[in-house]
Each structure stands twice: as structure tokens, then as C-alpha cells.
Design a protein around this motif. Structure first.
Motif, PDB file in Angstrom:
ATOM      1  N   LEU A 102      -4.558   6.762  -0.924  1.00 24.22           N
ATOM      2  CA  LEU A 102      -4.009   5.416  -0.744  1.00 24.22           C
ATOM      3  C   LEU A 102      -4.122   4.655  -2.057  1.00 24.22           C
ATOM      4  O   LEU A 102      -5.146   4.737  -2.737  1.00 24.22           O
ATOM      5  CB  LEU A 102      -4.785   4.692   0.355  1.00 24.22           C
ATOM      6  CG  LEU A 102      -4.487   3.219   0.627  1.00 24.22           C
ATOM      7  CD1 LEU A 102      -4.734   2.905   2.108  1.00 24.22           C
ATOM      8  CD2 LEU A 102      -5.342   2.271  -0.220  1.00 24.22           C
ATOM      9  N   VAL A 103      -3.052   3.961  -2.416  1.00 16.44           N
ATOM     10  CA  VAL A 103      -3.070   3.110  -3.612  1.00 16.44           C
ATOM     11  C   VAL A 103      -2.604   1.715  -3.223  1.00 16.44           C
ATOM     12  O   VAL A 103      -1.640   1.562  -2.463  1.00 16.44           O
ATOM     13  CB  VAL A 103      -2.153   3.683  -4.717  1.00 16.44           C
ATOM     14  CG1 VAL A 103      -1.908   2.659  -5.812  1.00 16.44           C
ATOM     15  CG2 VAL A 103      -2.768   4.945  -5.316  1.00 16.44           C
TER      16      VAL A 103
ATOM     17  N   LEU B  98       0.864  -1.170   0.000  1.00 10.96           N
ATOM     18  CA  LEU B  98       0.000   0.000   0.000  1.00 10.96           C
ATOM     19  C   LEU B  98       0.908   1.229   0.000  1.00 10.96           C
ATOM     20  O   LEU B  98       1.898   1.282   0.732  1.00 10.96           O
ATOM     21  CB  LEU B  98      -0.879   0.033   1.255  1.00 10.96           C
ATOM     22  CG  LEU B  98      -1.845  -1.128   1.467  1.00 10.96           C
ATOM     23  CD1 LEU B  98      -2.438  -1.059   2.871  1.00 10.96           C
ATOM     24  CD2 LEU B  98      -2.954  -1.115   0.425  1.00 10.96           C
ATOM     25  N   GLY B  99       0.581   2.201  -0.821  1.00 17.16           N
ATOM     26  CA  GLY B  99       1.266   3.485  -0.790  1.00 17.16           C
ATOM     27  C   GLY B  99       0.305   4.523  -0.239  1.00 17.16           C
ATOM     28  O   GLY B  99      -0.860   4.569  -0.653  1.00 17.16           O
TER      29      GLY B  99
ATOM     30  N   CYS C 165       5.485   9.782   0.905  1.00 16.68           N
ATOM     31  CA  CYS C 165       4.849   8.500   0.587  1.00 16.68           C
ATOM     32  C   CYS C 165       5.345   7.402   1.514  1.00 16.68           C
ATOM     33  O   CYS C 165       6.533   7.099   1.564  1.00 16.68           O
ATOM     34  CB  CYS C 165       5.123   8.110  -0.868  1.00 16.68           C
ATOM     35  SG  CYS C 165       4.245   6.621  -1.394  1.00 16.68           S
ATOM     36  N   GLN C 166       4.409   6.817   2.278  1.00 17.84           N
ATOM     37  CA  GLN C 166       4.730   5.720   3.177  1.00 17.84           C
ATOM     38  C   GLN C 166       4.240   4.406   2.566  1.00 17.84           C
ATOM     39  O   GLN C 166       3.262   4.376   1.811  1.00 17.84           O
ATOM     40  CB  GLN C 166       4.057   5.923   4.532  1.00 17.84           C
ATOM     41  CG  GLN C 166       4.558   7.126   5.306  1.00 17.84           C
ATOM     42  CD  GLN C 166       3.805   7.297   6.613  1.00 17.84           C
ATOM     43  OE1 GLN C 166       2.638   7.655   6.645  1.00 17.84           O
ATOM     44  NE2 GLN C 166       4.485   7.014   7.715  1.00 17.84           N
ATOM     45  N   PHE C 167       4.907   3.309   2.923  1.00 14.86           N
ATOM     46  CA  PHE C 167       4.547   1.994   2.410  1.00 14.86           C
ATOM     47  C   PHE C 167       4.214   1.062   3.570  1.00 14.86           C
ATOM     48  O   PHE C 167       4.831   1.140   4.635  1.00 14.86           O
ATOM     49  CB  PHE C 167       5.707   1.405   1.599  1.00 14.86           C
ATOM     50  CG  PHE C 167       6.178   2.283   0.486  1.00 14.86           C
ATOM     51  CD1 PHE C 167       5.486   2.339  -0.712  1.00 14.86           C
ATOM     52  CD2 PHE C 167       7.317   3.071   0.629  1.00 14.86           C
ATOM     53  CE1 PHE C 167       5.917   3.157  -1.746  1.00 14.86           C
ATOM     54  CE2 PHE C 167       7.761   3.885  -0.390  1.00 14.86           C
ATOM     55  CZ  PHE C 167       7.061   3.930  -1.589  1.00 14.86           C
TER      56      PHE C 167
END
Length: 314
Positions: free
Chosen positions: A100-101, A87-88, A206-208
Motif C-alpha cells: 500500500l502506498v 491510496l494505491g 493496482c486499486q485506488f
């Protein structure tokens, strides 16, 4: 084989050999094209020879071929299960918009691949820069979930190509069924979030991760600001909600102004719980110390979309 055919074949081979020898390909050019395209060294060398050593032309040619190959491969691999991925998540600097992607792949090996992480990063950036235009204008709270067909024509933030073509290019190189499953956007006057970290470090905003939580808040009084204390309190609450996984009320409760009585009833059990990261305080006390009121919240997790589809099919 006739003598004429032998001579013709020999001449063609000689012409190709001469052409190859007349175009000197330096190691630096070869590695640069390899770095920019991700394709094998043999194909990089052939493209450079064909383009007379022009790195830009060879790179453009290989990218175009990768996109064509990728779209065909995407269709061929579409039936294969892709349950790994990332998830990004990007939250705007003013804390009013979160995007969110979700991108899935077949193996955890690819999940850690630099090119796959690049894909998730660029997809999240592209969706975030376009997401607000997908929502109703003038609403204090809005959210929406969008599929690949909605996102495929969005341009990457550098303007180089569309998100769909970039995904196809990556599939052609990675060789797995990579799926851009969904984009989710939430807007509110005050949002906080927490993303449970994985081994992939954040890139800028951008967090993952594999799971996280979005929560809506409101300052408890007009003289309170979203200062460092409030930021820390909202983060603690988000971490607690993600860890304890209470009944999810969604974000519908986050209407302005808050219906305090309705919220207290919905969050009665949560407010009384000890904070998982600070057992000296309840969640209600954490909120009070931060000058916050808790609105609605929404938990998200990698693969939940696929799990829901599987349940419907059974």
C-alpha cells in the motif's frame, strides 16, 4: 544606448529569429513532447527549436529541467497542508503479499488529475516490486511501514528514473504540495483485502481508494483450498470489517499455527454479527462456508498518518 549596442542587439535578435525559422516544428512533434512531459506548449516549442526538432532530446531536456524545478518547488511547498489524495494497493497473485502506498495532495481537483493518478500507480508498482526486500527473511508473517526517505531511491518498474525524481517532476508540473507519505507492506501465507472504491478505476492489479482493509486467513482444514467460494467469503468478511469498524486487533494474532482459542476470544463479537451484505448468515457462518479461519486484520485510511501526527502535536 550606443550605436554599437543597438547593432549587436539587432544581430542577436536576427540570429535567434533565423534559428527559429530554420527549425520547422510540426504539430505532431509539439503534441508528442507535450504528451510526454506535461509542460506548456511554449516550453515544448522552445525545447524543440533548441534541440533542432529532436523529440527525444527535447523530451529528455524538459524532464531534467522539471526534476530540478520540482525538487526546489517541493521544498518551497512543503509547509502547505495536503489532506486530499489516494491510496494505491497491490496484492500479489498468490495472495501472500500486499503493498500500500499513500500519496497526498492539496485539492480534490488534483486528486482526479491523470498525472497524479499516474504518480500513485507508478509509486505503488515501484514499492511493491521492492517491498519484500525490506522485510525479515523467513518470517511467515511480517509487516512494515516505510517513509519517503526509504522509498525515494527505488526505481520505477520501467527503470526510467527513481521514485524521488519522478515525484519531483510531477510536483514541478502539478504545482501543489504532493507528499509520498508512506508505504506499507504485509506478507502472510494467505491475505485478502478490500479497497473502498473511488471514481478512479483500477489499473491492472493496482486499486485506488481512500480506505480499505487487509485481513489474514487460514484454511480451516488441510483438504480445503482457496477456491472461488473461499475467495468470495474472504471478500465478504473484509467488506463487513471495513464497514462495521470493530476494535482493530492488528495483525499480531496471525501467528502460524493459529491459536484458535485466542482468536475466538478476540473476535467473539465480530463472529456473532450478521454479515452486512448477507444478513441470512453470521460472520462465523460465512467463514465456515468458505472453509476459513479469521486471523488478524488491519484497517487503513487516507490521512490517518497525518491525523496521528496532529494529535501528538496538540
Amino acid at each position: 544606448m550606443s550605436l554599437f549596442s543597438c547593432i549587436t542587439r539587432g544581430l542577436r535578435h536576427h540570429a535567434g529569429f533565423c534559428r527559429h525559422m530554420s527549425t520547422e516544428i510540426s504539430k505532431e512533434k509539439l503534441l508528442l513532447v507535450r504528451q510526454q512531459t506535461g509542460v506548456g506548449l511554449g516550453k515544448c516549442r522552445a525545447a524543440l527549436v533548441d534541440k533542432n526538432g529532436d523529440v527525444e532530446a527535447a523530451t529528455a531536456f524538459l524532464k531534467e529541467e522539471s526534476v530540478k524545478h520540482g525538487w526546489a518547488r517541493m521544498e518551497k511547498l512543503s509547509g502547505r497542508k495536503s489532506s486530499q489524495g489516494l491510496l494505491g494497493v497491490i496484492r500479489s497473485e498468490d495472495n501472500t503479499t500486499l503493498s500500500l502506498v499513500e500519496v497526498t495532495c492539496e485539492t480534490d481537483f488534483v486528486q482526479r488529475n491523470e498525472r497524479f493518478v499516474d504518480l500513485v500507480h507508478h509509486a505503488t508498482q515501484a514499492f511493491h516490486s521492492n517491498s519484500q526486500s525490506l522485510l525479515p527473511v523467513g518470517s511467515s508473517l511480517a509487516s512494515g511501514t516505510f517513509d519517503f526517505d526509504t522509498m525515494r531511491d527505488m526505481k520505477l518498474t520501467n527503470g526510467s528514473t527513481s521514485l524521488g525524481n519522478y515525484l519531483a517532476e510531477c510536483v514541478g508540473i502539478i504545482g501543489e504540495n504532493v507528499v509520498l507519505r508512506r508505504g506499507v507492506v504485509v506478507t502472510s501465507p494467505l491475505l485478502s483485502s478490500y479497497v473502498h472504491a473511488v471514481s478512479v478505476p483500477a489499473r491492472g492489479p493496482c486499486q485506488f481508494g481512500h480506505m480499505g482493509l487487509i485481513s489474514d486467513f487460514q484454511m480451516s482444514s488441510a483438504d480445503r483450498t482457496y477456491d472461488d467460494e473461499a475467495v468470495a467469503a474472504s471478500r465478504l468478511v473484509c467488506q463487513h470489517l471495513l464497514s462495521m469498524d470493530p476494535v482493530n486487533p492488528g495483525l499480531e494474532l496471525a501467528t502460524r499455527p493459529y491459536d484458535v482459542e485466542k482468536l475466538q476470544q478476540a473476535h467473539k463479537a465480530v463472529l456473532a454479527e450478521e454479515c452486512i451484505l448477507d444478513e441470512s448468515r453470521t460472520i462465523a457462518q460465512v467463514l465456515t462456508d468458505g472453509g476459513l479461519q479469521l486471523g488478524g486484520f488491519l484497517r487503513f485510511q487516507l490521512g490517518e498518518h497525518e491525523d496521528a501526527e496532529t494529535s501528538e502535536d496538540q
